[in-house]
Design an enzyme around this catalytic site. Structure first.
Site, PDB file in Angstrom:
ATOM      1  N   GLU A  43       0.854  -1.186   0.000  1.00  0.00           N
ATOM      2  CA  GLU A  43       0.000   0.000   0.000  1.00  0.00           C
ATOM      3  C   GLU A  43       0.891   1.238   0.000  1.00  0.00           C
ATOM      4  O   GLU A  43       1.743   1.399   0.883  1.00  0.00           O
ATOM      5  CB  GLU A  43      -0.925   0.021   1.220  1.00  0.00           C
ATOM      6  N   ASP A  95      10.393   7.160  -0.127  1.00  0.00           N
ATOM      7  CA  ASP A  95       9.880   7.339  -1.483  1.00  0.00           C
ATOM      8  C   ASP A  95       9.474   5.989  -2.081  1.00  0.00           C
ATOM      9  O   ASP A  95      10.308   5.098  -2.239  1.00  0.00           O
ATOM     10  CB  ASP A  95      10.975   7.998  -2.337  1.00  0.00           C
ATOM     11  N   ASP A 118      -2.317  12.204  -2.743  1.00  0.00           N
ATOM     12  CA  ASP A 118      -2.363  13.662  -2.811  1.00  0.00           C
ATOM     13  C   ASP A 118      -2.774  14.076  -4.225  1.00  0.00           C
ATOM     14  O   ASP A 118      -2.107  13.727  -5.197  1.00  0.00           O
ATOM     15  CB  ASP A 118      -0.981  14.230  -2.473  1.00  0.00           C
ATOM     16  N   ASP A 154     -11.039  10.838  -4.809  1.00  0.00           N
ATOM     17  CA  ASP A 154     -12.266  11.625  -4.800  1.00  0.00           C
ATOM     18  C   ASP A 154     -12.127  12.873  -5.683  1.00  0.00           C
ATOM     19  O   ASP A 154     -12.978  13.746  -5.637  1.00  0.00           O
ATOM     20  CB  ASP A 154     -12.643  12.030  -3.364  1.00  0.00           C
ATOM     21  N   THR A 193     -13.421   5.675   5.503  1.00  0.00           N
ATOM     22  CA  THR A 193     -12.725   6.503   6.488  1.00  0.00           C
ATOM     23  C   THR A 193     -13.450   7.838   6.687  1.00  0.00           C
ATOM     24  O   THR A 193     -14.336   8.201   5.912  1.00  0.00           O
ATOM     25  CB  THR A 193     -11.291   6.800   6.017  1.00  0.00           C
ATOM     26  N   PHE A 195     -12.153  10.618   6.159  1.00  0.00           N
ATOM     27  CA  PHE A 195     -11.754  11.387   4.976  1.00  0.00           C
ATOM     28  C   PHE A 195     -12.735  11.142   3.831  1.00  0.00           C
ATOM     29  O   PHE A 195     -13.193  12.073   3.173  1.00  0.00           O
ATOM     30  CB  PHE A 195     -10.341  10.965   4.573  1.00  0.00           C
TER      31      PHE A 195
END
Length: 214
Positions: A43, A95, A118, A154, A193, A195
């Site tokens: 993940e 990274d 992001d 989203d 979540t 979020f």
């Protein structure tokens, strides 16, 4: 970090975490690190670990790797792992592209998950987005045949970018190409979540994309 996060970091990081920059040269030895041979799920961007801990707990049969740059997020994930008594989760800080390029063998991953990366919403920042042609080509090369790349976002135009990039990759097949727009139905097993609930409240549509390595 909070005092609890610091305690978790001090107690668990030496055994269950590693800095990407401190990894020895060559492929990560997941069999030794987990103490067993099992399918490996990666993940990318585990955030505060709310989803990650639940997913790892729901799949004890897999070796679950989570990579994140935010130290308090990793510490919070270790607190969640402690509460759930997880033994199949290992954490990496750094990274993800460096990890994939330098420390993951081709064809060795059963799944890569990228949930709500992001979005870099300003157009001039789109080049900073994780899901680009080069990164998807790299991820695809690390998936075993039949392995899965599962993404969720989203942000409408990021979802469209993800779809376009993955459809251009010859070794990826959209499992839900026949669905409207090519979007995957939201899997029941992916935890909702705070979020994601906020995104719904603000009127943003959640898009899941599930591609399979041919």
């Amino acid at each position: 970090m909070t005092s609890g996060q610091q305690r978790a970091w001090d107690q668990y990081w030496p055994d269950f975490g590693a800095e990407v920059t401190a990894l020895p040269e060559g492929p990560l030895d997941t069999t030794s690190w987990f103490g067993r041979q099992a399918p490996v799920v990666l993940e990318i961007g585990s955030g505060m670990g709310e989803t990650t801990a639940q997913l790892a707990a729901a799949a004890p049969e897999v070796n679950y790797l989570a990579i994140e740059v935010y130290k308090p997020g990793l510490a919070q994930l270790m607190l969640r792992a402690e509460k759930l008594e997880l033994t199949n989760l290992r954490l990496l800080r750094g990274d993800a592209i460096v990890l994939l390029r330098d420390h993951v063998e081709p064809g060795s991953l059963s799944e890569v998950r990228i949930y709500f990366p992001d979005p870099w919403p300003k157009k001039r920042h789109h080049k900073r987005r994780l899901v680009q042609d080069a990164s998807v080509e790299l991820i695809t090369s690390r998936l075993a045949p039949g392995g899965v790349l599962h993404m969720a976002t989203d942000w409408e135009n990021y979802a469209e970018q993800m779809l376009e990039v993955c459809q251009a990759q010859p070794l990826l097949r959209n499992r839900y190409a026949a669905e409207p727009g090519g979007w995957a139905p939201r899997p029941d097993w992916r935890p909702v979540t705070k979020f994601e609930n906020r995104a719904h409240d603000e009127g943003r549509v959640i898009h899941d994309l599930i591609f399979e390595r041919i």
